[in-house]
Design a protein around this motif. Structure first.
Motif, PDB file in Angstrom:
ATOM      1  N   GLY A 279      10.156   7.514 -12.162  1.00  0.00           N
ATOM      2  CA  GLY A 279      10.253   6.985 -10.812  1.00  0.00           C
ATOM      3  C   GLY A 279      10.235   5.464 -10.796  1.00  0.00           C
ATOM      4  O   GLY A 279       9.807   4.827 -11.751  1.00  0.00           O
ATOM      5  N   ASP A 280      10.712   4.886  -9.685  1.00  0.00           N
ATOM      6  CA  ASP A 280      10.713   3.424  -9.583  1.00  0.00           C
ATOM      7  C   ASP A 280      10.137   2.945  -8.252  1.00  0.00           C
ATOM      8  O   ASP A 280      10.481   1.882  -7.763  1.00  0.00           O
ATOM      9  N   PHE A 281       9.222   3.769  -7.658  1.00  0.00           N
ATOM     10  CA  PHE A 281       8.416   3.278  -6.550  1.00  0.00           C
ATOM     11  C   PHE A 281       7.242   2.489  -7.130  1.00  0.00           C
ATOM     12  O   PHE A 281       7.020   2.487  -8.343  1.00  0.00           O
ATOM     13  N   ASN A 282       6.476   1.857  -6.257  1.00  0.00           N
ATOM     14  CA  ASN A 282       5.396   0.985  -6.732  1.00  0.00           C
ATOM     15  C   ASN A 282       4.107   1.260  -5.954  1.00  0.00           C
ATOM     16  O   ASN A 282       3.416   0.340  -5.522  1.00  0.00           O
ATOM     17  N   LEU A 283       3.767   2.541  -5.809  1.00  0.00           N
ATOM     18  CA  LEU A 283       2.579   2.926  -5.055  1.00  0.00           C
ATOM     19  C   LEU A 283       1.344   2.951  -5.941  1.00  0.00           C
ATOM     20  O   LEU A 283       1.422   3.275  -7.133  1.00  0.00           O
ATOM     21  N   THR A 284       0.199   2.653  -5.356  1.00  0.00           N
ATOM     22  CA  THR A 284      -1.079   2.851  -6.028  1.00  0.00           C
ATOM     23  C   THR A 284      -1.661   4.186  -5.572  1.00  0.00           C
ATOM     24  O   THR A 284      -1.109   4.866  -4.693  1.00  0.00           O
ATOM     25  N   LEU A 285      -2.812   4.561  -6.149  1.00  0.00           N
ATOM     26  CA  LEU A 285      -3.452   5.801  -5.737  1.00  0.00           C
ATOM     27  C   LEU A 285      -3.853   5.754  -4.266  1.00  0.00           C
ATOM     28  O   LEU A 285      -3.771   6.757  -3.557  1.00  0.00           O
ATOM     29  N   ARG A 286      -4.266   4.588  -3.801  1.00  0.00           N
ATOM     30  CA  ARG A 286      -4.669   4.466  -2.396  1.00  0.00           C
ATOM     31  C   ARG A 286      -3.468   4.656  -1.464  1.00  0.00           C
ATOM     32  O   ARG A 286      -3.579   5.311  -0.431  1.00  0.00           O
ATOM     33  N   GLY A 287      -2.335   4.081  -1.820  1.00  0.00           N
ATOM     34  CA  GLY A 287      -1.147   4.235  -0.983  1.00  0.00           C
ATOM     35  C   GLY A 287      -0.655   5.665  -0.960  1.00  0.00           C
ATOM     36  O   GLY A 287      -0.253   6.187   0.082  1.00  0.00           O
ATOM     37  N   HIS A 288      -0.670   6.320  -2.112  1.00  0.00           N
ATOM     38  CA  HIS A 288      -0.245   7.711  -2.212  1.00  0.00           C
ATOM     39  C   HIS A 288      -1.234   8.619  -1.496  1.00  0.00           C
ATOM     40  O   HIS A 288      -0.855   9.521  -0.739  1.00  0.00           O
ATOM     41  N   GLY A 289      -2.521   8.372  -1.722  1.00  0.00           N
ATOM     42  CA  GLY A 289      -3.551   9.193  -1.104  1.00  0.00           C
ATOM     43  C   GLY A 289      -3.641   9.019   0.390  1.00  0.00           C
ATOM     44  O   GLY A 289      -4.169   9.897   1.095  1.00  0.00           O
ATOM     45  N   ARG A 290      -3.128   7.892   0.915  1.00  0.00           N
ATOM     46  CA  ARG A 290      -3.152   7.672   2.357  1.00  0.00           C
ATOM     47  C   ARG A 290      -2.379   8.763   3.099  1.00  0.00           C
ATOM     48  O   ARG A 290      -2.745   9.152   4.212  1.00  0.00           O
ATOM     49  N   CYS A 291      -1.334   9.288   2.474  1.00  0.00           N
ATOM     50  CA  CYS A 291      -0.561  10.366   3.099  1.00  0.00           C
ATOM     51  C   CYS A 291      -1.416  11.619   3.229  1.00  0.00           C
ATOM     52  O   CYS A 291      -1.394  12.308   4.259  1.00  0.00           O
ATOM     53  N   VAL A 292      -2.167  11.946   2.172  1.00  0.00           N
ATOM     54  CA  VAL A 292      -3.056  13.110   2.213  1.00  0.00           C
ATOM     55  C   VAL A 292      -4.131  12.899   3.273  1.00  0.00           C
ATOM     56  O   VAL A 292      -4.437  13.794   4.063  1.00  0.00           O
ATOM     57  N   GLU A 293      -4.713  11.721   3.280  1.00  0.00           N
ATOM     58  CA  GLU A 293      -5.768  11.415   4.247  1.00  0.00           C
ATOM     59  C   GLU A 293      -5.259  11.531   5.684  1.00  0.00           C
ATOM     60  O   GLU A 293      -5.936  12.084   6.562  1.00  0.00           O
ATOM     61  N   PHE A 294      -4.055  11.032   5.920  1.00  0.00           N
ATOM     62  CA  PHE A 294      -3.494  11.070   7.275  1.00  0.00           C
ATOM     63  C   PHE A 294      -3.268  12.499   7.744  1.00  0.00           C
ATOM     64  O   PHE A 294      -3.636  12.874   8.863  1.00  0.00           O
ATOM     65  N   MET A 295      -2.665  13.339   6.904  1.00  0.00           N
ATOM     66  CA  MET A 295      -2.385  14.712   7.308  1.00  0.00           C
ATOM     67  C   MET A 295      -3.660  15.549   7.405  1.00  0.00           C
ATOM     68  O   MET A 295      -3.726  16.514   8.169  1.00  0.00           O
TER      69      MET A 295
END
Length: 548
Positions: A279-295
């Motif tokens: 992959g060539d996105f640049n997310l951290t664990l916090r950015g990725h986990g924000r989606c889980v937290e939001f839902m």
């Protein structure tokens, strides 16, 4: 921004089978199923097992797989399970099914069918735990294989566990929302439900420059009854945490408002993290986990599945962190000592740092993506309703002892409940009915709304439940129970049949806790955590290719 601890706890079921680590695609192949084993060890060492029920899922059968996949395709997978082609007749099918040829990325290896059984069984079991009311959130990191087609392996995926999971949910829920945050488009799932309004698929993925699989553009919106029920957000390389939040939140706010799903399936592919091999996105664990937290904040049943992710050190840490989010638990950044500490070497922190790469997603392009999603959703009719019919037989029976986690997907009702019968309390639906004024609600944002304004609105409202703005302990929430209940005669009959069957799940007991979890060993019904989590003899140097 509000912290995770400000939100109420929800019952979590976690599905794990240690044999997933036995699958090996090959030395140079990027897919390493062993990443799930490492993630599990981190989850154990952080003590997250104390806050959830852990099950060893049953293995999906051929009959389960045939609910979506073609029979000759499933039989072919069974025939190559030993890692080689058994006959010239079977060999001729490799090209047809895109398995084991030089032109594709799905090799033939020993245990390929076993791997499909484990990953699929975990996702079906997760759906069953939600339906039975045993969990508000169910996790299967071995699932999320979203590329597999009806009769074709694709993108390292052989059996589409997500489709089979959703089909199980559709027996009991009117509308299922599928969200995909893998860096690759969830083409297999979208294609399976392309013509129905009972499943909405929303995919945030890399698109363009011949990036695999090449689908998921703005014009992929569904067909027939499913037109406008496929939402695609095609993104460019270098996407970072801030921009991902700016586009994910407003799109999902509108989706939740318009579609009003009964249950959510979230595919958490970790190849969208910074530094992934493919992959060539640049997310951290916090950015990725924000989606889980939001839902998670919605008072709706949620299933979390794995998916892509090819830098093993990052994937394992990501899914451990997102397990903590599901449990509403903060964990320290310092990695605990574990069996694979030598493999992590100089890495001592849970969280990863973004890389110095160019973000090609301009504010103008992000706004264009949001506007297109809004435009698609504007074409939707009012919330669709499913045709009334008898509830199909359960895949999993309720346990006779509610204090012990016990799943048996092989047992079914002697007959499906009739129209005037109803679900028992442990099958009660989570999603409350719409309020009298719900049809009058309008979004606080127009298509032209500034993205920063939308994110700020979400941030200011984190302290309350987004959907209902109600305390889960309030009389309003407590009064929202299902209206149907299975008759006492049926319950007695079903419970009696359960006592005659051997449960597929084993239980682990912590010597210092009353908490129970499923065993990783089929040899004993009860083993201690000290046994399951002991440091086994695993030579990191000799098995380095498992991780690289």
């Amino acid at each position: 921004m509000a912290t995770i601890g400000e939100h109420y706890n929800r019952k979590v079921s976690y599905f794990y089978d240690a044999t997933i680590g036995d699958s090996y695609f090959g030395e140079k192949h990027p897919m390493k199923p062993f990443r799930i084993v490492i993630a599990h060890h981190l989850i154990m060492k952080y003590g997250l097992y104390k806050k959830m029920k852990i099950y060893r899922p049953y293995r999906a059968t051929q009959e389960d797989m045939l609910k979506f996949h073609a029979e000759d395709y499933v039989l072919f997978l069974r025939n190559i399970n030993e890692g080689f082609v058994l006959s010239n007749e079977v060999k001729d099918l490799t090209k047809r099914f895109s398995i084991g040829t030089k032109e594709n990325d799905c090799p033939i290896f020993k245990g390929v069918y076993d791997l499909a059984q484990v990953s699929t069984g975990g996702s079906i079991s997760a759906a069953s735990s939600i339906v039975l009311g045993n969990a508000d959130i169910a996790i299967n990191w071995a699932g999320g294989l979203h590329h597999a087609k009806k009769a074709e392996a694709r993108g390292f995926c052989y059996i589409n566990d997500i489709v089979l999971c959703i089909l199980e949910l559709l027996k009991f829920y009117k509308r299922v929302l599928y969200i995909d945050i893998d860096v690759h488009h969830g083409d297999g799932v979208e294609e399976a439900f392309f013509t129905t309004d009972r499943v909405m698929t929303v995919s945030f993925h890399r698109f363009g420059d011949e990036f695999f699989p090449g689908t998921g553009g703005f014009n992929d919106i569904g067909a027939g009854k499913g037109k406008y029920y496929s939402i695609n957000v095609p993104l460019k390389a270098g996407l970072d945490d801030d921009d991902y939040e700016k586009i994910f939140i407003p799109v999902m706010l509108r989706v939740m408002e318009v579609y009003d799903p009964s249950v959510i399936v979230l595919q958490c592919g970790a190849d969208s993290l910074a530094g992934d091999r493919l992959g060539d996105f640049n997310l951290t664990l916090r950015g990725h986990g924000r989606c889980v937290e939001f839902m998670r904040r919605y008072n709706i049943p949620l299933i979390l599945l794995g998916g892509g992710g090819y830098t093993v050190k990052n994937v394992s840490r990501c899914w451990c962190y997102e397990t903590a989010i599901a449990l509403n638990t903060e964990i320290p950044d310092e990695l605990p000592k574990n069996q694979y500490s030598k493999y992590f070497r100089h890495i001592t922190k849970l969280h990863i740092k973004p890389e110095r790469v160019t973000n090609y997603n301009t504010p103008e392009y992000l706004n264009q993506c949001i506007e297109h999603a809004y435009e698609t959703l504007r074409n939707l009719q009012p919330v669709p309703s499913a045709q009334y019919m008898d509830t199909p037989p359960l895949l999993v029976e309720p346990s006779t002892e509610e204090s012990v986690p016990r799943l048996n997907p092989s047992s079914v009702h002697s007959r499906p409940p009739s129209a005037d019968q109803s679900l028992s309390p442990n099958l009660r639906r989570r999603s409350p009915p719409k309020s009298p004024d719900s049809n009058k609600r309008t979004s606080p944002f127009s298509v032209k709304s500034n993205v920063t304004e939308i994110v700020r609105f979400w941030t200011d409202n984190l302290s309350t439940d987004i959907r209902h703005h109600q305390d889960p302990s309030s009389e309003y929430i407590q009064s929202l129970n299902a209206v149907l209940e299975i008759s006492d005669d049926d319950e007695n009959t079903d419970q009696k049949s359960l006592t005659d069957e051997k449960s597929e799940d084993k239980i682990i007991t912590d010597e210092n806790s009353d908490h129970t979890m499923s065993a990783e060993s089929a040899d004993t019904s009860i083993i201690t955590l000290s046994e399951i989590d002991s440091d086994e003899d695993f030579n990191i140097e000799e098995n380095q290719d498992v991780f690289e």
